[in-house]
Design an enzyme around this catalytic site. Sequence first.
Site, PDB file in Angstrom:
ATOM      1  N   GLY A  45      63.870  18.025  41.503  1.00 16.07           N
ATOM      2  CA  GLY A  45      62.713  17.872  40.619  1.00 16.07           C
ATOM      3  C   GLY A  45      61.502  18.542  41.230  1.00 16.07           C
ATOM      4  N   GLN A  50      52.921  20.760  42.558  1.00 14.33           N
ATOM      5  CA  GLN A  50      53.574  21.040  43.844  1.00 14.33           C
ATOM      6  C   GLN A  50      53.618  22.531  44.162  1.00 14.33           C
ATOM      7  OE1 GLN A  50      57.133  18.330  42.857  1.00 14.33           O
ATOM      8  NE2 GLN A  50      56.983  18.256  45.086  1.00 14.33           N
ATOM      9  N   CYS A  95      60.740  14.217  48.836  1.00 15.03           N
ATOM     10  CA  CYS A  95      59.859  15.053  48.006  1.00 15.03           C
ATOM     11  C   CYS A  95      59.704  16.399  48.692  1.00 15.03           C
ATOM     12  CB  CYS A  95      58.494  14.370  47.863  1.00 15.03           C
ATOM     13  SG  CYS A  95      57.298  15.302  46.885  1.00 15.03           S
ATOM     14  N   LEU A  96      59.778  17.466  47.923  1.00 13.92           N
ATOM     15  CA  LEU A  96      59.616  18.809  48.500  1.00 13.92           C
ATOM     16  C   LEU A  96      58.242  18.985  49.136  1.00 13.92           C
ATOM     17  CD1 LEU A  96      61.348  20.966  45.737  1.00 13.92           C
ATOM     18  CD2 LEU A  96      62.127  20.644  48.096  1.00 13.92           C
ATOM     19  N   HIS A 137      59.306   9.775  39.449  1.00 10.05           N
ATOM     20  CA  HIS A 137      58.752  10.432  40.637  1.00 10.05           C
ATOM     21  C   HIS A 137      57.878  11.631  40.234  1.00 10.05           C
ATOM     22  CE1 HIS A 137      59.151  12.024  44.912  1.00 10.05           C
ATOM     23  NE2 HIS A 137      58.756  13.104  44.254  1.00 10.05           N
ATOM     24  N   GLU A 138      58.409  12.463  39.330  1.00 10.06           N
ATOM     25  CA  GLU A 138      57.664  13.666  38.916  1.00 10.06           C
ATOM     26  C   GLU A 138      56.448  13.310  38.067  1.00 10.06           C
ATOM     27  OE1 GLU A 138      58.340  16.173  40.558  1.00 10.06           O
ATOM     28  OE2 GLU A 138      60.323  15.534  41.215  1.00 10.06           O
ATOM     29  N   HIS A 141      53.514  12.578  40.144  1.00 11.33           N
ATOM     30  CA  HIS A 141      52.819  13.785  40.628  1.00 11.33           C
ATOM     31  C   HIS A 141      51.707  14.206  39.662  1.00 11.33           C
ATOM     32  CE1 HIS A 141      54.818  15.113  44.275  1.00 11.33           C
ATOM     33  NE2 HIS A 141      56.018  14.977  43.732  1.00 11.33           N
TER      34      HIS A 141
HETATM   35  C1  QAP Z   1      62.168  13.909  43.565  1.00 13.27           C
HETATM   36  O1  QAP Z   1      62.830  15.387  45.237  1.00 13.27           O
HETATM   37  C2  QAP Z   1      63.219  12.852  43.616  1.00 13.27           C
HETATM   38  O2  QAP Z   1      62.440  16.277  52.397  1.00 13.27           O
HETATM   39  C3  QAP Z   1      62.706  15.283  43.851  1.00 13.27           C
HETATM   40  O3  QAP Z   1      63.339  18.553  53.453  1.00 13.27           O
HETATM   41  C4  QAP Z   1      63.527  12.194  44.803  1.00 13.27           C
HETATM   42  O4  QAP Z   1      63.903  17.323  45.097  1.00 13.27           O
HETATM   43  C5  QAP Z   1      63.871  12.488  42.484  1.00 13.27           C
HETATM   44  C6  QAP Z   1      63.788  17.834  49.382  1.00 13.27           C
HETATM   45  C7  QAP Z   1      64.481  11.211  44.825  1.00 13.27           C
HETATM   46  C8  QAP Z   1      64.836  11.497  42.509  1.00 13.27           C
HETATM   47  C9  QAP Z   1      65.148  10.866  43.672  1.00 13.27           C
HETATM   48  C10 QAP Z   1      63.173  16.921  50.213  1.00 13.27           C
HETATM   49  C11 QAP Z   1      64.257  19.011  49.939  1.00 13.27           C
HETATM   50  C12 QAP Z   1      63.920  17.625  47.939  1.00 13.27           C
HETATM   51  C13 QAP Z   1      63.040  17.164  51.578  1.00 13.27           C
HETATM   52  C14 QAP Z   1      63.423  16.481  45.807  1.00 13.27           C
HETATM   53  C15 QAP Z   1      63.518  18.355  52.118  1.00 13.27           C
HETATM   54  C16 QAP Z   1      64.130  19.274  51.306  1.00 13.27           C
HETATM   55  C17 QAP Z   1      63.368  16.597  47.264  1.00 13.27           C
HETATM   56 CO    CO Z   2      57.803  14.951  44.759  1.00 13.44          CO
END
Ligand code: QAP
Ligand code: CO
Length: 176
Positions: A45, A50, A95-96, A137-138, A141
């Site tokens: 996501g 972001q 989270c990215l 989550h999104e 943001h």
């Molecule tokens: C949000 O999160 C989310 O720490 C999206 O080093 C989270 O795509 C939705 C990511 C949990 C549902 C459940 C995180 C990639 C990606 C990191 C992500 C990383 C590399 C997170």
């Molecule tokens: Co995020």
Amino acid sequence: MNLSIVTYPDKKLKETSKKVEKFDLELAEFLDAMYPIMMNTNGIGLAAIQVGYAIRAMILNIPDEEDLQSLDNLIEMINPILTSKSGETIYQEGCLSVPTFYEDINRFEFVTVNYQDRDGNTKTIEANGLLAIAIQHEMDHLEGILFIDKLTYSRRKKFEKEYKKMLKEKKNSSKS
Ligand code: QAP
Ligand code: CO
């Protein structure tokens, strides 16, 4: 369009995103540019803020049963509004914009969301599971809220300490 990920503690992530009014080529090109950013960084996501744009747009791509992500499962949500929510679930979120950190977060188990697609058509989605979590989550943001803002005081302190350490190590390994 050259986009890159904005990471914590950048203040940009605290901004409230503005409603999208024009469903034009610029919006389409922006959404197209968001997709590879999310895929190249193993994201499921990504919200517009972001990548530095404070507009109410987000993309989601939840892996299937075989753990594969595909363009077929891409959901683009513009101006999302939560119309119903129920149940509770806990998931270890990341989270990215907050790389390498993961923590358990409480969310609603079921959500219904009204949104617009890239052409401005109104859509409704009923979600559960990981998709429901990702939507919440999104959508946070869009209000300038990160998942780390939902931690207890002591967990947040633990995060700040670990994150600072991680940033320092990253800095050191890049200057060798
Ligand atoms: C949000 O999160 C989310 O720490 C999206 O080093 C989270 O795509 C939705 C990511 C949990 C549902 C459940 C995180 C990639 C990606 C990191 C992500 C990383 C590399 C997170
Ligand atoms: Co995020």
